[in-house]
Design an enzyme around this catalytic site. Sequence first.
Site, mmCIF file in Angstrom:
data_model
loop_
_atom_site.group_PDB
_atom_site.id
_atom_site.type_symbol
_atom_site.label_atom_id
_atom_site.label_comp_id
_atom_site.label_asym_id
_atom_site.label_seq_id
_atom_site.Cartn_x
_atom_site.Cartn_y
_atom_site.Cartn_z
ATOM 1 N N CYS A 30 -6.128 48.853 71.802
ATOM 2 C CA CYS A 30 -6.626 49.635 70.659
ATOM 3 C C CYS A 30 -7.229 48.705 69.598
ATOM 4 O O CYS A 30 -6.514 47.918 68.973
ATOM 5 C CB CYS A 30 -5.460 50.447 70.095
ATOM 6 N N CYS A 33 -5.783 49.059 66.125
ATOM 7 C CA CYS A 33 -4.418 48.499 66.132
ATOM 8 C C CYS A 33 -4.469 46.991 65.952
ATOM 9 O O CYS A 33 -3.693 46.418 65.173
ATOM 10 C CB CYS A 33 -3.703 48.829 67.439
#
Length: 118
Positions: A30, A33
Amino acid sequence: MSTVDITTEQFKDTVADNEIVLVDFWASWCGPCRAFAPVYERASLKNEDVVFGKVDTEAEQALAAAAEIRSIPTLMAFKKGHLVFSQPGALPPEALDDLINQVRDLDIDKALADADGK
């Protein structure tokens, strides 16, 4: 204190046994992230009274499902074992600092009493 990895087995005790716990639900693939990770790590180093947990949603799929994670990153904040904040998306440093201060300042006992209509 730096961030700590939290497993399904550790989650309940971590939340229950600490005054303030932030939990970052993330995954290695991600992009947002990965962008949020250094912001979260820096905040952990300057707020030693707060536990900064990280849950890898790929490794801990059952925990992510139980927490109803639909988007990552998702940040949750707990005070005295009670969920007081949950929001998907990476926060900029100033917003994370503001959130931490709001959780610190929250009178959870009064908030719970108000919620019960007392």
